[in-house]
Design a protein around this motif. Sequence first.
Motif, PDB file in Angstrom:
ATOM      1  N   UNK A   1      12.926  13.052   6.057  1.00  0.00           N
ATOM      2  CA  UNK A   1      11.826  12.685   5.177  1.00  0.00           C
ATOM      3  C   UNK A   1      12.326  12.481   3.753  1.00  0.00           C
ATOM      4  N   UNK A   2      11.605  11.673   2.956  1.00  0.00           N
ATOM      5  CA  UNK A   2      11.964  11.516   1.541  1.00  0.00           C
ATOM      6  C   UNK A   2      11.402  12.678   0.729  1.00  0.00           C
ATOM      7  N   UNK A   3      11.726  12.716  -0.547  1.00  0.00           N
ATOM      8  CA  UNK A   3      11.234  13.797  -1.392  1.00  0.00           C
ATOM      9  C   UNK A   3       9.766  13.612  -1.756  1.00  0.00           C
ATOM     10  N   UNK A   4       9.273  12.367  -1.783  1.00  0.00           N
ATOM     11  CA  UNK A   4       7.871  12.099  -2.111  1.00  0.00           C
ATOM     12  C   UNK A   4       7.052  11.955  -0.835  1.00  0.00           C
ATOM     13  N   UNK A   5       5.854  12.543  -0.840  1.00  0.00           N
ATOM     14  CA  UNK A   5       5.030  12.525   0.370  1.00  0.00           C
ATOM     15  C   UNK A   5       4.483  11.136   0.681  1.00  0.00           C
ATOM     16  N   UNK A   6       4.167  10.343  -0.342  1.00  0.00           N
ATOM     17  CA  UNK A   6       3.664   8.987  -0.133  1.00  0.00           C
ATOM     18  C   UNK A   6       4.503   8.017  -0.961  1.00  0.00           C
ATOM     19  N   UNK A   7       4.882   6.913  -0.339  1.00  0.00           N
ATOM     20  CA  UNK A   7       5.707   5.898  -0.990  1.00  0.00           C
ATOM     21  C   UNK A   7       4.860   4.647  -1.198  1.00  0.00           C
TER      22      UNK A   7
ATOM     23  N   UNK B   1       8.809  18.944   0.041  1.00  0.00           N
ATOM     24  CA  UNK B   1       9.873  17.959  -0.096  1.00  0.00           C
ATOM     25  C   UNK B   1      11.250  18.556   0.139  1.00  0.00           C
ATOM     26  N   UNK B   2      12.149  17.817   0.787  1.00  0.00           N
ATOM     27  CA  UNK B   2      13.504  18.323   1.041  1.00  0.00           C
ATOM     28  C   UNK B   2      14.327  18.347  -0.237  1.00  0.00           C
TER      29      UNK B   2
ATOM     30  N   UNK C   1       0.832  -1.196   0.000  1.00  0.00           N
ATOM     31  CA  UNK C   1       0.000   0.000   0.000  1.00  0.00           C
ATOM     32  C   UNK C   1       0.864   1.241   0.000  1.00  0.00           C
ATOM     33  N   UNK C   2       0.237   2.406   0.206  1.00  0.00           N
ATOM     34  CA  UNK C   2       0.953   3.674   0.228  1.00  0.00           C
ATOM     35  C   UNK C   2       1.188   4.120   1.667  1.00  0.00           C
ATOM     36  N   UNK C   3       2.411   4.595   1.926  1.00  0.00           N
ATOM     37  CA  UNK C   3       2.799   5.001   3.274  1.00  0.00           C
ATOM     38  C   UNK C   3       3.550   6.331   3.230  1.00  0.00           C
ATOM     39  N   UNK C   4       3.409   7.078   4.303  1.00  0.00           N
ATOM     40  CA  UNK C   4       4.295   8.220   4.532  1.00  0.00           C
ATOM     41  C   UNK C   4       5.441   7.721   5.402  1.00  0.00           C
TER      42      UNK C   4
END
Length: 550
Positions: free
Chosen positions: A213-219, A519-520, A188-191
């Motif tokens: 944090x990653x650059x994408x809000x949902x992985x 995003x960072x 599924x999708x996760x933050x």
Amino acid sequence: MYKKRIFAVISLITVFSCAHQMTPGGGPDDKTGPSVHSITPRTGSVNVDKNTEIILTFSEWIASGSERGISIFPPVEFKTKIKGKVLHIQPDELSDSTTYHVEINSSLKDLRGNPVTTPYTLVFSTGPTLDSGVIEGCVTDPSRDLLQPKIALFSEKELADTGLVGPPSYLLQTDSTGRFRFNNIRTGKYRVIGYFDVNNDSRLQAGTEQVFMPQDSMIAIKNQLADIALFPAVFDTAFPRIISLQTSNKLIKGKWNKPFDSLSFNQPEIVIENAKNPSEKITDFKYLLYTNTIGFAIKTAVTAEKTEYRFIYTMSRKNSIGSLRDTVAFNGSDSADTVRPALKRWDSDNARDLRPLLKMIWTEPVLLKDSLLMTGSSGDTVFVSSPESFSDTTTAVMLSDLKPGSSYQMVIFDRSGEDLSGNAIAIKDTSDTAANIVITTPDIDSLATSLQGGAKCLSNRSNIKWVFSHFNGKTYTTDDSSGTFLFSLIPAGEGLIGYFEDRNGNGLQDPGKLVPWIGPEEQMMSPDTVEARARWDIEGLEIPVCEICK
């Protein structure tokens, strides 16, 4: 009778020696943490009974209080019991057909306080199969102070229910290099958030714990490996509040309780009304936010009467719900502000650089109107840039390099700037000179002629900036050219080289923001020390920054 008394004493000694776990004495200093020797049920087990007891046996005795180093996901209540080397975990009744993760982190310690050597994960299922999702990655920490943060995964459901401050769907601790891997999680999708769990409560605390944090809000996590990198970020959900207001004639000066973040918050909606007659309002005004400070000002078209007013402001976040409405009382004043601003002091790092930053600290916010010039002892001139806004700390930047081994002078006149009331800068003497700033540049023999190199993986990237983090405490930045860099005439000495993706073009390494999500900027610093040698051209440096998580 005599033998019975001896037996009784020995029995009592045995009982009391087993009643307390104490730090063993004597022998060499033990600095090795405990490791897991055996587990029940075995990791990867399926069809595990919902009332099962989890048993972990370690290589040495475990200290009391180590239950703080245990978590179960999906979250479930549990009790623990420690007997020497054995840790017993009794969860409340588990759910049907669910994959569970039992996490052991570095809060679990031996009797000498040594933490577990490596965070450990036990995975089992109460159903016939295990979940198949997998994700791995790393946390990057340019400060090089990485201390094994925790990685939290929040599903879309958890985000909707409790946001980032509630219990995560999954949680584990990185290894000592900042790497992590989740196996057997629900697809599924996760933050994905990394953070230092300062109080060890397995919850993310806004404003007090460093986050990544990653650059994408949902992985999207599937049954194929996802590999991500987490970069420094900021998590602060508190609204700024006004802590003071002062008035003079047509000017209201205020202070926020913290620097106003214009990327996260909209400009406040403001109502100024007479406290005794609320229908009487001041409607014609302009809001001014100072730069580099917590201050702001309101310039009104009319003078406030000598009576009590209410300053009502509403704060709202950008791209996010929620608002704050607050009221601050103040008294109007028709007294004119005739006090001229003065330069309190100035600071420069001129001893180390040919393009030094110059900071001018004023008694109150000032706007510099005139173009500023640095004039060298050999007659050359360099233009100086300053912000086009009011600030009590003006940071001026040289638009080109100064010459090494030279002296430069910048004269600031009273007419060069003014405060919010239009008062010119105070002069030092009977002339029109407000300040005379002199800078001496470093000698050519203390500078490295050039430092050149690059990384092939960046040859087709855009918006890349290279940085040389000098061990003298300053960072030097240069533009990328097809994956290569050139630093010219920088102070000799050792440092680290890395890069960042300057997506917003401000020339700074910006962290990400969790609320609202920004995003960072990707950044990576090589761990290898590089020496910039005085009077030398250093060429052909290959900087190992291509594999962020290696």
